[in-house]
Design an enzyme around this catalytic site. Structure first.
Site, PDB file in Angstrom:
ATOM      1  N   CYS A  97      45.144  36.709  39.322  1.00  0.00           N
ATOM      2  CA  CYS A  97      43.691  36.929  39.313  1.00  0.00           C
ATOM      3  C   CYS A  97      42.960  35.707  38.767  1.00  0.00           C
ATOM      4  O   CYS A  97      41.872  35.363  39.230  1.00  0.00           O
ATOM      5  CB  CYS A  97      43.342  38.179  38.518  1.00  0.00           C
ATOM      6  SG  CYS A  97      43.874  39.697  39.354  1.00  0.00           S
TER       7      CYS A  97
ATOM      8  N   CYS B 152      45.402  38.819  34.907  1.00  0.00           N
ATOM      9  CA  CYS B 152      46.749  38.266  35.114  1.00  0.00           C
ATOM     10  C   CYS B 152      46.657  36.885  35.768  1.00  0.00           C
ATOM     11  O   CYS B 152      45.578  36.457  36.200  1.00  0.00           O
ATOM     12  CB  CYS B 152      47.581  39.212  35.979  1.00  0.00           C
ATOM     13  SG  CYS B 152      47.223  39.071  37.746  1.00  0.00           S
TER      14      CYS B 152
ATOM     15  N   ASN C 227      42.261  48.808  40.181  1.00  0.00           N
ATOM     16  CA  ASN C 227      43.595  48.509  40.715  1.00  0.00           C
ATOM     17  C   ASN C 227      44.048  49.583  41.699  1.00  0.00           C
ATOM     18  O   ASN C 227      43.777  50.771  41.520  1.00  0.00           O
ATOM     19  CB  ASN C 227      44.631  48.252  39.613  1.00  0.00           C
ATOM     20  CG  ASN C 227      44.678  49.307  38.530  1.00  0.00           C
ATOM     21  OD1 ASN C 227      43.691  49.967  38.251  1.00  0.00           O
ATOM     22  ND2 ASN C 227      45.837  49.466  37.915  1.00  0.00           N
TER      23      ASN C 227
ATOM     24  N   GLU D 127      47.429  50.785  43.432  1.00  0.00           N
ATOM     25  CA  GLU D 127      48.893  50.655  43.404  1.00  0.00           C
ATOM     26  C   GLU D 127      49.512  51.201  44.689  1.00  0.00           C
ATOM     27  O   GLU D 127      48.840  51.805  45.529  1.00  0.00           O
ATOM     28  CB  GLU D 127      49.438  51.347  42.155  1.00  0.00           C
ATOM     29  CG  GLU D 127      48.933  50.652  40.890  1.00  0.00           C
ATOM     30  CD  GLU D 127      49.548  51.180  39.609  1.00  0.00           C
ATOM     31  OE1 GLU D 127      50.196  52.247  39.625  1.00  0.00           O
ATOM     32  OE2 GLU D 127      49.370  50.512  38.577  1.00  0.00           O
TER      33      GLU D 127
ATOM     34  N   GLU E 266      40.645  43.069  39.491  1.00  0.00           N
ATOM     35  CA  GLU E 266      39.814  41.861  39.599  1.00  0.00           C
ATOM     36  C   GLU E 266      39.777  41.351  41.029  1.00  0.00           C
ATOM     37  O   GLU E 266      38.727  40.959  41.546  1.00  0.00           O
ATOM     38  CB  GLU E 266      40.382  40.738  38.712  1.00  0.00           C
ATOM     39  CG  GLU E 266      40.358  41.019  37.226  1.00  0.00           C
ATOM     40  CD  GLU E 266      41.634  41.686  36.728  1.00  0.00           C
ATOM     41  OE1 GLU E 266      42.183  42.576  37.414  1.00  0.00           O
ATOM     42  OE2 GLU E 266      42.076  41.315  35.620  1.00  0.00           O
TER      43      GLU E 266
ATOM     44  N   CYS F 121      45.455  44.100  41.918  1.00  0.00           N
ATOM     45  CA  CYS F 121      44.725  44.218  40.646  1.00  0.00           C
ATOM     46  C   CYS F 121      43.240  44.483  40.882  1.00  0.00           C
ATOM     47  O   CYS F 121      42.673  44.089  41.910  1.00  0.00           O
ATOM     48  CB  CYS F 121      44.820  42.915  39.859  1.00  0.00           C
ATOM     49  SG  CYS F 121      46.447  42.527  39.233  1.00  0.00           S
TER      50      CYS F 121
END
Ligand code: THU
Length: 164
Positions: free
Chosen positions: A115, A112, A62, A64, A75, A73
């Site tokens: 994703c 999530c 990830n 940020e 993924e 994210c």
């Protein structure tokens, strides 16, 4: 009117050592990647590792941002990288795990919603199910064959095509 039920299937392993060796290898790659996530705001480093049809392993973590929604994210970092660099290879498996300072995440970290939608897109594109594996820092490991077990009733390109 008809009431319908969707059956979701997955495998729950008690621990890392219980999953097949190839999946352990992928989870380890995801854990290694999680350790170098750029997650200064959440402190929740996520790692994803993808096995492509050639056997090549792609990892992502990830990323940020001070403007929170601009982050991405693990993924999707890994999936977009795989698709950008190796567009002709199929995604066979994606493994996801986490790394925090406390090391106390025992619940498996599931992808999530956004994703899941991206995994669904690549399954559709390659016309082959993607195996999805996820775990916490310790404890149970969940394995699913195909995104329909995580995101049933998807929005996909067929919906768009019907509008043409
Ligand atoms: N995160 C992921 O990388 N993957 C997921 O599936 C869930 C959440 C990241 C996003 C954010 O950087 C941090 O975890 C906390 O939400």
């Amino acid at each position: 009117m008809e009431h319908k039920t969707i059956n979701i299937q997955y495998t729950e392993s008690e621990s890392f050592s219980e999953v097949p060796e190839q999946d352990q290898e992928l989870l380890s790659a995801a854990a290694k990647s999680a350790a170098s996530a750029y997650a200064p705001y959440s402190g929740f480093g996520v790692g994803a590792a993808i096995r492509l049809s050639s056997g090549r392993i792609i990892t992502g973590n990830n990323q940020e941002n001070a403007a929170y929604p601009s982050g991405l994210c693990a993924e999707r970092v890994a999936l977009f990288y795989a698709s950008a660099m190796f567009p002709d290879e199929k995604v066979e498996t994606i493994a996801v795990t986490v790394k925090t300072e406390s090391g106390r995440i025992t619940d498996p970290v599931a992808p999530c919603g956004a994703c899941r939608q991206v995994i669904a897109e690549y399954e559709n594109r390659q016309n082959k199910e993607i195996k999805i594996i996820f775990s916490g820092e310790t404890g149970r490991v969940i394995t699913m064959n195909g995104i329909q077990n995580l995101l049933p009733i998807t929005f996909n390109s067929n919906n768009l095509n019907q509008g043409k």
